[in-house]
Write a protein that holds these residues in place. Sequence first.
Motif, PDB file in Angstrom:
ATOM      1  N   PRO A 132      72.221 -19.504 -46.657  1.00  0.00           N
ATOM      2  CA  PRO A 132      71.064 -18.724 -47.105  1.00  0.00           C
ATOM      3  C   PRO A 132      71.244 -18.084 -48.477  1.00  0.00           C
ATOM      4  N   THR A 133      72.477 -18.002 -48.967  1.00  0.00           N
ATOM      5  CA  THR A 133      72.694 -17.368 -50.270  1.00  0.00           C
ATOM      6  C   THR A 133      72.538 -18.341 -51.434  1.00  0.00           C
ATOM      7  N   LEU A 134      72.316 -19.626 -51.118  1.00  0.00           N
ATOM      8  CA  LEU A 134      72.277 -20.636 -52.188  1.00  0.00           C
ATOM      9  C   LEU A 134      71.230 -20.347 -53.276  1.00  0.00           C
ATOM     10  N   PRO A 135      69.943 -20.063 -52.922  1.00  0.00           N
ATOM     11  CA  PRO A 135      68.956 -19.876 -53.992  1.00  0.00           C
ATOM     12  C   PRO A 135      69.331 -18.755 -54.954  1.00  0.00           C
ATOM     13  N   ASP A 136      69.814 -17.641 -54.419  1.00  0.00           N
ATOM     14  CA  ASP A 136      70.160 -16.524 -55.303  1.00  0.00           C
ATOM     15  C   ASP A 136      71.380 -16.826 -56.157  1.00  0.00           C
ATOM     16  N   ALA A 137      72.204 -17.734 -55.689  1.00  0.00           N
ATOM     17  CA  ALA A 137      73.377 -18.089 -56.485  1.00  0.00           C
ATOM     18  C   ALA A 137      72.956 -18.808 -57.770  1.00  0.00           C
ATOM     19  N   VAL A 138      71.763 -19.386 -57.777  1.00  0.00           N
ATOM     20  CA  VAL A 138      71.312 -20.134 -58.961  1.00  0.00           C
ATOM     21  C   VAL A 138      70.276 -19.348 -59.760  1.00  0.00           C
ATOM     22  N   GLY A 139      69.216 -18.903 -59.072  1.00  0.00           N
ATOM     23  CA  GLY A 139      68.179 -18.176 -59.795  1.00  0.00           C
ATOM     24  C   GLY A 139      66.807 -18.500 -59.249  1.00  0.00           C
ATOM     25  N   PRO A 140      65.761 -17.959 -59.887  1.00  0.00           N
ATOM     26  CA  PRO A 140      64.412 -18.031 -59.317  1.00  0.00           C
ATOM     27  C   PRO A 140      63.826 -19.437 -59.226  1.00  0.00           C
ATOM     28  N   TYR A 141      64.437 -20.427 -59.861  1.00  0.00           N
ATOM     29  CA  TYR A 141      63.900 -21.785 -59.759  1.00  0.00           C
ATOM     30  C   TYR A 141      64.522 -22.586 -58.619  1.00  0.00           C
ATOM     31  N   MET A 142      65.466 -21.944 -57.920  1.00  0.00           N
ATOM     32  CA  MET A 142      66.169 -22.670 -56.861  1.00  0.00           C
ATOM     33  C   MET A 142      65.615 -22.276 -55.496  1.00  0.00           C
ATOM     34  N   PHE A 143      65.320 -23.296 -54.671  1.00  0.00           N
ATOM     35  CA  PHE A 143      64.792 -23.061 -53.326  1.00  0.00           C
ATOM     36  C   PHE A 143      65.704 -23.692 -52.282  1.00  0.00           C
ATOM     37  N   SER A 144      65.599 -23.139 -51.056  1.00  0.00           N
ATOM     38  CA  SER A 144      66.201 -23.800 -49.908  1.00  0.00           C
ATOM     39  C   SER A 144      65.116 -24.586 -49.218  1.00  0.00           C
ATOM     40  N   ASN A 145      65.533 -25.496 -48.369  1.00  0.00           N
ATOM     41  CA  ASN A 145      64.570 -26.255 -47.589  1.00  0.00           C
ATOM     42  C   ASN A 145      64.941 -26.178 -46.120  1.00  0.00           C
ATOM     43  N   TYR A 146      66.216 -26.395 -45.872  1.00  0.00           N
ATOM     44  CA  TYR A 146      66.663 -26.591 -44.512  1.00  0.00           C
ATOM     45  C   TYR A 146      66.748 -25.261 -43.749  1.00  0.00           C
ATOM     46  N   THR A 147      66.716 -25.357 -42.430  1.00  0.00           N
ATOM     47  CA  THR A 147      66.889 -24.193 -41.563  1.00  0.00           C
ATOM     48  C   THR A 147      68.163 -23.449 -41.943  1.00  0.00           C
ATOM     49  N   ALA A 148      68.053 -22.186 -42.292  1.00  0.00           N
ATOM     50  CA  ALA A 148      69.209 -21.424 -42.748  1.00  0.00           C
ATOM     51  C   ALA A 148      70.158 -21.136 -41.586  1.00  0.00           C
ATOM     52  N   ASP A 149      71.438 -21.022 -41.928  1.00  0.00           N
ATOM     53  CA  ASP A 149      72.457 -20.789 -40.899  1.00  0.00           C
ATOM     54  C   ASP A 149      72.195 -19.516 -40.101  1.00  0.00           C
ATOM     55  N   ASN A 150      71.816 -18.447 -40.819  1.00  0.00           N
ATOM     56  CA  ASN A 150      71.629 -17.168 -40.107  1.00  0.00           C
ATOM     57  C   ASN A 150      70.423 -17.226 -39.169  1.00  0.00           C
ATOM     58  N   LEU A 151      69.432 -18.054 -39.564  1.00  0.00           N
ATOM     59  CA  LEU A 151      68.257 -18.217 -38.714  1.00  0.00           C
ATOM     60  C   LEU A 151      68.638 -18.937 -37.407  1.00  0.00           C
ATOM     61  N   GLN A 152      69.357 -20.050 -37.551  1.00  0.00           N
ATOM     62  CA  GLN A 152      69.809 -20.778 -36.355  1.00  0.00           C
ATOM     63  C   GLN A 152      70.682 -19.898 -35.473  1.00  0.00           C
ATOM     64  N   ALA A 153      71.598 -19.164 -36.124  1.00  0.00           N
ATOM     65  CA  ALA A 153      72.538 -18.334 -35.370  1.00  0.00           C
ATOM     66  C   ALA A 153      71.787 -17.279 -34.570  1.00  0.00           C
ATOM     67  N   ALA A 154      70.753 -16.690 -35.190  1.00  0.00           N
ATOM     68  CA  ALA A 154      69.990 -15.651 -34.499  1.00  0.00           C
ATOM     69  C   ALA A 154      69.293 -16.229 -33.271  1.00  0.00           C
ATOM     70  N   VAL A 155      68.754 -17.432 -33.417  1.00  0.00           N
ATOM     71  CA  VAL A 155      68.072 -18.070 -32.284  1.00  0.00           C
ATOM     72  C   VAL A 155      69.068 -18.358 -31.160  1.00  0.00           C
ATOM     73  N   LEU A 156      70.243 -18.866 -31.542  1.00  0.00           N
ATOM     74  CA  LEU A 156      71.263 -19.178 -30.533  1.00  0.00           C
ATOM     75  C   LEU A 156      71.741 -17.914 -29.825  1.00  0.00           C
ATOM     76  N   ALA A 157      71.898 -16.838 -30.594  1.00  0.00           N
ATOM     77  CA  ALA A 157      72.383 -15.587 -30.003  1.00  0.00           C
ATOM     78  C   ALA A 157      71.354 -15.028 -29.030  1.00  0.00           C
ATOM     79  N   SER A 158      70.077 -15.059 -29.418  1.00  0.00           N
ATOM     80  CA  SER A 158      69.091 -14.487 -28.512  1.00  0.00           C
ATOM     81  C   SER A 158      68.970 -15.351 -27.254  1.00  0.00           C
ATOM     82  N   TYR A 159      69.140 -16.664 -27.414  1.00  0.00           N
ATOM     83  CA  TYR A 159      69.143 -17.535 -26.229  1.00  0.00           C
ATOM     84  C   TYR A 159      70.329 -17.180 -25.323  1.00  0.00           C
ATOM     85  N   ALA A 160      71.497 -16.977 -25.929  1.00  0.00           N
ATOM     86  CA  ALA A 160      72.692 -16.645 -25.141  1.00  0.00           C
ATOM     87  C   ALA A 160      72.493 -15.347 -24.365  1.00  0.00           C
TER      88      ALA A 160
END
Lengths: 294, 389, 241
Positions: free
Chosen positions: B133-161
Amino acid sequence: MEIFVQQFINALALGGTYALLALGLAMVFSVLGLINFAHGELMTITGYAMFFAIAAGIPFPIAVILGIAAATLAAILMERIAFRPVRDANTATMLLTSFAVSTILHMLFQNLISARPKAIPVPDWMIGAINLGGLSIGVIQVMSITATTLLLLALTVFLRRSILGIAMRAASLDFPVTRLMGINANAVIATAFGISGLLAGVAGVLWLAQRGSVDPLMGFLPVLKAFIAVVLGGLGSLPGAVLGGFVLAFIEVSLRAFLPDDWLPFRESITLTLVIILLLVRPEGLLGRKDAVR
Amino acid sequence: MRIPGYLKATAAALLLAGTSMSTAVQADDHEIKIGYAGGFTGYLAPYDQPSLKGVQLAVDQLNAAGGILGMQIELIVKDTRTDTAQSAVAAQELVDEGVVAMIVSCDVDPAVASGVIAQAAEIPAASSCASTPTLPDAVGPYMFSNYTADNLQAAVLASYAREQGYENAYILLSRDTPYTEKLPEYFAEAFQAMGGNLVAVGEYATGQQDFSAEVTKIKGLDPQPDVIQTAAYEPDFPAFIKQLRAAGIDTPVLGSDGIDSPTTFGLGDVAEGVVFSNAGFASPGSPLEAYEVAYEAKYGEPNDTVFTATGYDLMMVIAAAIEAAGSTDGPAIRDAWDNLENVEVATGLITYKDQNRVPVRVVALNMVSGGERVHVGDYSPDPSMIPAP
Amino acid sequence: MSEQGNLLAIEGLAVRYGAIEAVRNASLEVREGEIVTLLGANGAGKSSILNAVMGLVPVAEGRVVFEGQDVAGQPPERIVRRGMTLCPEGRHVFSNLTIAENLKIGAASRRDKSEAAATQADMLALFPILDERRDQLAGTLSGGEQQMLAIARAMMSQPKIVLLDEPSLGLAPQIVDTIFELIVRLRDRGATILLVEQNVDLALEIADRGYVLATGDIVLSGPAADLRGSGDVERAYMGSH
Ligand SMILES: Nc1ncnc2c1ncn2[C@@H]1O[C@H](COP(=O)(O)OP(=O)(O)OP(=O)(O)O)[C@@H](O)[C@H]1O
Ligand SMILES: [Mg+2]
């Protein structure tokens, strides 16, 4: 106590796989002076042969045999096609050739088969474990230890009893004089590659049974470990390669098992540091040239 | 060096096949150029190759429907060979060739290398599937993420657990990649924030194969964990779970999208009941199902990884951003992209608005059952439950 | 050019290592049953000639006629199988093999294994010290013993001709005498020998004919009896320096 025995068995099983790979690498090195960096790709070839065999409906045990045969054949072809033309060139040329072979195979696998891993379903019985008074030994671990023992015995008999075997030991010391004995250089080298392929095939099957899939780059890491084992054992020494494989596995498993949690992130660097210390104490490796195969 | 001629020829042919995949159409004003600098050979090939297939399918569909802003799309593809320096070179070449948006590699380091070039040229770029999730900020305002972020997946897995009533968790991580390290750490953070207890942290090296030492340690834990979470993927995940189950440990295992592969479903009994998160489930009537049909029609084989779909999604997002901007001007596209809301893509809906260029998208939970994928549910977690990157 | 009765004839041989011309236009003959010695100072090119004859180093020019056929450029294993072998300078026994294994591999080129066993028994009888130590590693032998093993190993292929490269190198005078006696006995048993030596007196004593090599050229040749004590050999040696 139990946990020590358990970890000991763990290390033995892992060491077996390392030893088989390292021995194959050392075998070729001893006759050609070449560290064949395409050695790991032989395991990958075993994997793809098994994948296609299983996909064609061939039963698992036969797929295993085909996989090992494919690695053996591939090793012999590798020598014939890639290494024989540069045999008389210098070591650097041969080394670069082996890198080129490795890279070309990676590309062929990635572009002709798939960049994605291909599943190799392993029969359920191989995934179980045998319980012996609190110890749990995986079936694959048992297979690893058994296969290593049998192969090492067979190879020892071959190297001691047959003319070709004696010639290979002689060649590891002095190739030109071995040829003066009327030994065919091509036969010795092809045999060394064939055996290295066979060993890589068996190690490949054990490795694949653990990982459950084959992918184009899977050979890289094992060949790196085998290389460390060979250097640790003493370049050019066949028993050294085997010993190096086991020592490396024991270091790795002990560190992973008994290092305090805070130290765990450094286990790989500690492993390499220990290897370097061993090499500083014995620069020629654990069983350097002088103690080469008897 | 005396490499036989035919070896050289083979290598050269392969290199050419690898690098000159660009659709060689003459550039003119009726074309809009999109670049993809990805690792199509080397260790990122398993991710960037499928992404590219999805991107190409999206380009086909978009062009058939009249293109973007009435212009046909020309996709220019450069192979970075998974090399960081080459990633920068390839990005520069794309800039020079006049692309208006750029897709870059699936992993952080090469994505950053390409991204800074795009940033300097004020051309928006997004990584095909890097999930840090830190990738876009590591580059700047022209950089975007696309894929499901790690922290997002982790939060879903934790709440399921926690929903399952698991109290004690063990996480297994590898510090070799941010993904295998951070995702379990995010999981532990979220799991503890939700009242769970972390028993121990195991470590492995990517590719280590032998998990006997770790498994023996898990066996000796007190209290025993009632859930194990890891972001390990092939070849580590199969090796780990086989050795775990062989040792008689039947603790439930939660994995992440890295194990969404045929290998996992071919593992047999040992993988039974494993739950993992990914970017979407192709339930009947879903856009993902329609996507899979289109994929098979184009490529003649069923899709075997979600990375093709997320590649498709990304191309659709880029098209939506350009349409919304109404121009091919970099800053205009960037601003439009940053304000996209509920774009319909293959895996569901994607929103960039107010997300600091890390999109919110649906996370699906799946269970391995009888060698098949069973849908557990789709989750869009409350942003407050997502660990900060 | 090759005469009738020559087992081996080297004709106009040149050997080069890159820019270094180690041997220029060397010619010599060995007839069946002879001991021929090739003498010369350090670096004269003696080993280069033997190694080129055996195919261990490339022949730059010239012919190597063995039993009427040019074998120049053939690989060593093929030349050995034809019946010519080399006992290399510095002994080169396989130190990591036992004495028995060294002998066994020496017979690798022979098809009939029972005949090979007979030769081995024969060699062990000729070199009793080797028999005593047959299961010992060759590396543990003394220098003289290693030289005996190297000769015995060469004889295991039952060669028609054996090339001996400085068998006296680095050995005590007593041992050197023993080795030379053995060479004579081998000849008496029917072997043909081309002997490279720096021990001029002893070599000329047992040889039938001799050649002297100086910086790559044959500078003197003739019956051993004529060369012996004539002073020509010393002059040829000196002239080369
Ligand atoms: N492999 C090689 N590469 C380069 N030069 C070589 C090689 N072998 C020999 N030479 C050179 O060729 C010349 C002849 O060497 P050679 O060994 O044939 O002499 P020799 O007569 O056998 O000497 P010695 O009595 O010391 O054994 C020497 O100048 C030597 O340095
Ligand atoms: Mg010499």
